[in-house]
Design a protein around this motif. Structure first.
Motif, PDB file in Angstrom:
ATOM      1  N   LEU A 122       2.695 -21.957  13.675  1.00 14.55           N
ATOM      2  CA  LEU A 122       3.788 -22.280  12.755  1.00 14.55           C
ATOM      3  C   LEU A 122       3.263 -22.947  11.491  1.00 14.55           C
ATOM      4  O   LEU A 122       3.702 -22.625  10.375  1.00 14.55           O
ATOM      5  CB  LEU A 122       4.790 -23.185  13.466  1.00 14.55           C
ATOM      6  CG  LEU A 122       5.956 -23.745  12.636  1.00 14.55           C
ATOM      7  CD1 LEU A 122       6.797 -22.618  12.055  1.00 14.55           C
ATOM      8  CD2 LEU A 122       6.818 -24.670  13.499  1.00 14.55           C
ATOM      9  N   ASP A 123       2.298 -23.847  11.648  1.00 19.16           N
ATOM     10  CA  ASP A 123       1.741 -24.578  10.516  1.00 19.16           C
ATOM     11  C   ASP A 123       1.098 -23.637   9.510  1.00 19.16           C
ATOM     12  O   ASP A 123       1.354 -23.709   8.299  1.00 19.16           O
ATOM     13  CB  ASP A 123       0.713 -25.595  11.031  1.00 19.16           C
ATOM     14  CG  ASP A 123       0.372 -26.650  10.000  1.00 19.16           C
ATOM     15  OD1 ASP A 123       0.097 -26.280   8.836  1.00 19.16           O
ATOM     16  OD2 ASP A 123       0.368 -27.849  10.331  1.00 19.16           O
ATOM     17  N   VAL A 124       0.254 -22.729   9.986  1.00 23.54           N
ATOM     18  CA  VAL A 124      -0.420 -21.800   9.075  1.00 23.54           C
ATOM     19  C   VAL A 124       0.583 -20.856   8.419  1.00 23.54           C
ATOM     20  O   VAL A 124       0.552 -20.626   7.201  1.00 23.54           O
ATOM     21  CB  VAL A 124      -1.503 -20.999   9.817  1.00 23.54           C
ATOM     22  CG1 VAL A 124      -2.110 -19.944   8.898  1.00 23.54           C
ATOM     23  CG2 VAL A 124      -2.598 -21.936  10.320  1.00 23.54           C
ATOM     24  N   ALA A 125       1.499 -20.296   9.204  1.00 21.25           N
ATOM     25  CA  ALA A 125       2.450 -19.322   8.664  1.00 21.25           C
ATOM     26  C   ALA A 125       3.354 -19.939   7.603  1.00 21.25           C
ATOM     27  O   ALA A 125       3.622 -19.331   6.566  1.00 21.25           O
ATOM     28  CB  ALA A 125       3.290 -18.734   9.802  1.00 21.25           C
ATOM     29  N   LEU A 179     -15.521 -25.197  -0.215  1.00 19.26           N
ATOM     30  CA  LEU A 179     -15.307 -26.498  -0.845  1.00 19.26           C
ATOM     31  C   LEU A 179     -13.910 -27.036  -0.528  1.00 19.26           C
ATOM     32  O   LEU A 179     -13.742 -28.205  -0.152  1.00 19.26           O
ATOM     33  CB  LEU A 179     -15.493 -26.389  -2.355  1.00 19.26           C
ATOM     34  CG  LEU A 179     -15.142 -27.645  -3.166  1.00 19.26           C
ATOM     35  CD1 LEU A 179     -15.994 -28.822  -2.732  1.00 19.26           C
ATOM     36  CD2 LEU A 179     -15.292 -27.379  -4.660  1.00 19.26           C
ATOM     37  N   ILE A 180     -12.884 -26.188  -0.664  1.00 11.81           N
ATOM     38  CA  ILE A 180     -11.513 -26.625  -0.385  1.00 11.81           C
ATOM     39  C   ILE A 180     -11.385 -27.061   1.078  1.00 11.81           C
ATOM     40  O   ILE A 180     -10.769 -28.082   1.386  1.00 11.81           O
ATOM     41  CB  ILE A 180     -10.508 -25.493  -0.701  1.00 11.81           C
ATOM     42  CG1 ILE A 180     -10.563 -25.133  -2.180  1.00 11.81           C
ATOM     43  CG2 ILE A 180      -9.095 -25.914  -0.327  1.00 11.81           C
ATOM     44  CD1 ILE A 180      -9.788 -23.873  -2.540  1.00 11.81           C
ATOM     45  N   GLY A 181     -11.972 -26.278   1.985  1.00  9.79           N
ATOM     46  CA  GLY A 181     -11.916 -26.629   3.392  1.00  9.79           C
ATOM     47  C   GLY A 181     -12.616 -27.942   3.691  1.00  9.79           C
ATOM     48  O   GLY A 181     -12.129 -28.755   4.487  1.00  9.79           O
ATOM     49  N   ALA A 182     -13.755 -28.182   3.040  1.00  9.02           N
ATOM     50  CA  ALA A 182     -14.476 -29.441   3.251  1.00  9.02           C
ATOM     51  C   ALA A 182     -13.656 -30.628   2.767  1.00  9.02           C
ATOM     52  O   ALA A 182     -13.617 -31.687   3.412  1.00  9.02           O
ATOM     53  CB  ALA A 182     -15.825 -29.396   2.528  1.00  9.02           C
ATOM     54  N   LEU A 183     -12.976 -30.468   1.635  1.00  5.88           N
ATOM     55  CA  LEU A 183     -12.140 -31.549   1.114  1.00  5.88           C
ATOM     56  C   LEU A 183     -10.943 -31.800   2.039  1.00  5.88           C
ATOM     57  O   LEU A 183     -10.556 -32.955   2.268  1.00  5.88           O
ATOM     58  CB  LEU A 183     -11.657 -31.207  -0.299  1.00  5.88           C
ATOM     59  CG  LEU A 183     -12.747 -31.062  -1.362  1.00  5.88           C
ATOM     60  CD1 LEU A 183     -12.132 -30.674  -2.700  1.00  5.88           C
ATOM     61  CD2 LEU A 183     -13.563 -32.339  -1.499  1.00  5.88           C
ATOM     62  N   ALA A 235      -4.635 -24.629  -4.276  1.00  2.80           N
ATOM     63  CA  ALA A 235      -5.923 -24.100  -4.699  1.00  2.80           C
ATOM     64  C   ALA A 235      -6.357 -22.940  -3.813  1.00  2.80           C
ATOM     65  O   ALA A 235      -6.892 -21.938  -4.289  1.00  2.80           O
ATOM     66  CB  ALA A 235      -6.975 -25.207  -4.673  1.00  2.80           C
ATOM     67  N   ALA A 236      -6.119 -23.060  -2.502  1.00  2.00           N
ATOM     68  CA  ALA A 236      -6.494 -21.985  -1.580  1.00  2.00           C
ATOM     69  C   ALA A 236      -5.718 -20.706  -1.883  1.00  2.00           C
ATOM     70  O   ALA A 236      -6.240 -19.603  -1.744  1.00  2.00           O
ATOM     71  CB  ALA A 236      -6.258 -22.426  -0.142  1.00  2.00           C
ATOM     72  N   GLY A 237      -4.464 -20.855  -2.292  1.00  2.00           N
ATOM     73  CA  GLY A 237      -3.669 -19.687  -2.631  1.00  2.00           C
ATOM     74  C   GLY A 237      -4.026 -19.079  -3.968  1.00  2.00           C
ATOM     75  O   GLY A 237      -3.728 -17.914  -4.218  1.00  2.00           O
ATOM     76  N   SER A 238      -4.688 -19.860  -4.836  1.00  2.00           N
ATOM     77  CA  SER A 238      -5.008 -19.392  -6.184  1.00  2.00           C
ATOM     78  C   SER A 238      -6.426 -18.844  -6.316  1.00  2.00           C
ATOM     79  O   SER A 238      -6.712 -18.104  -7.255  1.00  2.00           O
ATOM     80  CB  SER A 238      -4.831 -20.538  -7.187  1.00  2.00           C
ATOM     81  OG  SER A 238      -3.511 -21.043  -7.165  1.00  2.00           O
ATOM     82  N   GLN A 239      -7.324 -19.213  -5.415  1.00  2.00           N
ATOM     83  CA  GLN A 239      -8.717 -18.778  -5.531  1.00  2.00           C
ATOM     84  C   GLN A 239      -8.825 -17.267  -5.319  1.00  2.00           C
ATOM     85  O   GLN A 239      -7.950 -16.632  -4.740  1.00  2.00           O
ATOM     86  CB  GLN A 239      -9.600 -19.553  -4.548  1.00  2.00           C
ATOM     87  CG  GLN A 239      -9.145 -19.559  -3.111  1.00  2.00           C
ATOM     88  CD  GLN A 239      -9.362 -18.256  -2.367  1.00  2.00           C
ATOM     89  OE1 GLN A 239     -10.422 -17.640  -2.513  1.00  2.00           O
ATOM     90  NE2 GLN A 239      -8.384 -17.835  -1.581  1.00  2.00           N
ATOM     91  N   ILE A 267      -8.636 -23.284   5.875  1.00  5.30           N
ATOM     92  CA  ILE A 267      -8.586 -24.703   5.504  1.00  5.30           C
ATOM     93  C   ILE A 267      -7.666 -25.493   6.438  1.00  5.30           C
ATOM     94  O   ILE A 267      -7.886 -26.683   6.669  1.00  5.30           O
ATOM     95  CB  ILE A 267      -8.170 -24.887   4.024  1.00  5.30           C
ATOM     96  CG1 ILE A 267      -6.715 -24.497   3.785  1.00  5.30           C
ATOM     97  CG2 ILE A 267      -9.081 -24.118   3.096  1.00  5.30           C
ATOM     98  CD1 ILE A 267      -6.192 -24.937   2.428  1.00  5.30           C
ATOM     99  N   THR A 268      -6.633 -24.833   6.991  1.00  2.04           N
ATOM    100  CA  THR A 268      -5.782 -25.523   7.958  1.00  2.04           C
ATOM    101  C   THR A 268      -6.565 -25.831   9.232  1.00  2.04           C
ATOM    102  O   THR A 268      -6.447 -26.924   9.804  1.00  2.04           O
ATOM    103  CB  THR A 268      -4.547 -24.682   8.298  1.00  2.04           C
ATOM    104  OG1 THR A 268      -3.864 -24.314   7.095  1.00  2.04           O
ATOM    105  CG2 THR A 268      -3.582 -25.462   9.175  1.00  2.04           C
TER     106      THR A 268
END
Length: 387
Positions: free
Chosen positions: A112-115, A205-209, A316-320, A332-333
């Motif tokens: 549910l969280d990812v979707a 990078l986004i996932g690490a942050l 950012a994840a949606g825009s990369q 990243i989730t």
């Protein structure tokens, strides 16, 4: 391109609210489960890992499911499973069965969280406005309402199973209200996504942050009370230990509910920088303060600073452009949840080797790394956040 008008924005908010309600409903049931099954701390700790393990295993496959079938069936099916298994958390008659129920509950919550975050990215991108902080703010509101409602029902004398069933019905009603505006299809990039892509480029990078931010949040949940009651100056009493997390959670909720306007005015990159600095200042304040009031002020700063970091990173994840948005959100989730699971243990190891204040100072340094990421070059993920 899917329609993302007012109905889709409302449905996205309701999905986040439902997830917050369901997730937080488990917290008041933990001590009851421990007592009912006669569990020790070590056994309970292993059971709690089942919830996180279920989430981590389910999250990567959610990206593929939403890419192929759209957000609507994934959100509704995972939400239905959440509602069906939630009462089981209150009456599972053995540790083994409770572990199985927790694993299923965690897998459904993770899905549910990812979707819902994939839906949120599509809706925000197509609307042209900053919306992500408000979406995540509704999850925080759901957290307060879910835990509070469950605690109230138990206080009124309702048994745990009946209380959990009522919460499950409430979650189901909220998801039913969201159903009409959930996306039946996603944009072309998401529809054509492959089954799996190894995270690379900006997504790493986004996932690490995200990992660092969630690690800090998990550490505050489990260690803030101990820091307050064993602080440098006059320590708080045992009954006041929860004030630190409460101050943090309230500040984070307020920060997220107002975050869309702030991000829209300042831009995501600048908010990421200021948020990281504010959260770092809060951690250092909790370590250096010589009074309970000073430490509580530090927790407020952490909540305000960290409140919009994760929403900005999801944007950012949606825009990369390095990989399909649905797979990036799943990656990243998953890393974020790994941070929540790793945070308490990591702080425990550092505190054992040094001290708890030193461990919290290390979290302040992690927030400085997040702030520094906002000033990286053109290929960095935070630049994709700017409005």
């Amino acid at each position: 391109m899917p329609d993302t008008g007012p109905q889709q924005r409302l449905s996205t908010r309701l999905a986040f609210l439902a997830a917050g309600l369901a997730m937080s409903a488990w917290a008041p049931l933990v001590p009851l489960a421990k007592l009912r099954l006669g569990l020790g701390e070590a056994q309970l700790g292993l059971l709690l890992l089942c919830l996180g393990a279920g989430s981590l295993l389910a999250m990567p496959s959610t990206s593929f499911l939403t890419a192929r079938f759209g957000c609507r069936p994934v959100v509704l099916c995972s939400g239905l499973i959440v509602c069906l298994v939630l009462p089981g958390l209150a009456f599972a008659p053995s540790a083994l069965l409770l572990g199985c129920v927790l694993f299923t509950f965690g897998a459904a919550i993770g899905t549910l969280d990812v979707a819902m975050n994939i839906q949120a990215v599509v809706v925000e991108k197509n609307s042209g406005a900053a919306l992500m902080s408000g979406f995540h703010g509704l999850f925080s509101v759901g957290g307060f309402l879910g835990a509070g409602s469950m605690a109230l029902l138990l206080w009124l004398g309702l048994n745990a199973t009946a209380s959990a069933t009522l919460l499950a019905l409430l979650v189901g009603a909220v998801l039913a209200g969201a159903a009409s505006g959930l996306l039946r299809e996603t944009d072309a990039q998401v529809r054509d996504a492959p089954i799996f892509v190894m995270p690379h480029g900006a997504v790493i990078l986004i996932g690490a942050l995200c990992f660092l931010c969630f690690l800090a949040e998990g550490a505050i949940l489990d260690w803030s009370a101990l820091l307050l009651t064993e602080g440098r100056g006059p320590a708080a009493g045992a009954g006041q230990g929860g004030l630190g997390y409460a101050a943090f959670a309230i500040a984070m909720t307020l920060g997220r509910l107002t975050g869309d306007r702030v991000v829209g005015k300042l831009g995501g990159q600048r908010v990421l920088l200021l948020g990281g600095l504010c959260a770092a200042a809060g951690f250092f304040c909790t370590v250096l303060a010589s009074s309970v009031a000073g430490m509580l002020a530090g927790f407020v700063l952490i909540g305000l600073g960290a409140s919009n970091i994760v929403p900005i990173l999801f944007t950012a994840a949606g825009s990369q452009r390095a990989m399909p948005a649905s797979l990036a959100i799943g990656a990243i989730t998953t890393l974020g949840y790994a941070g929540i699971l790793a945070g308490p243990a990591a702080i425990g190891f550092v505190a054992h080797a040094t001290s708890l204040p030193v461990a919290f100072a290390g979290l302040g340094c992690a927030m400085l790394l997040i702030a520094a990421s906002a000033t990286l070059g053109a290929s960095s993920a935070p630049k994709a956040v700017s409005k």
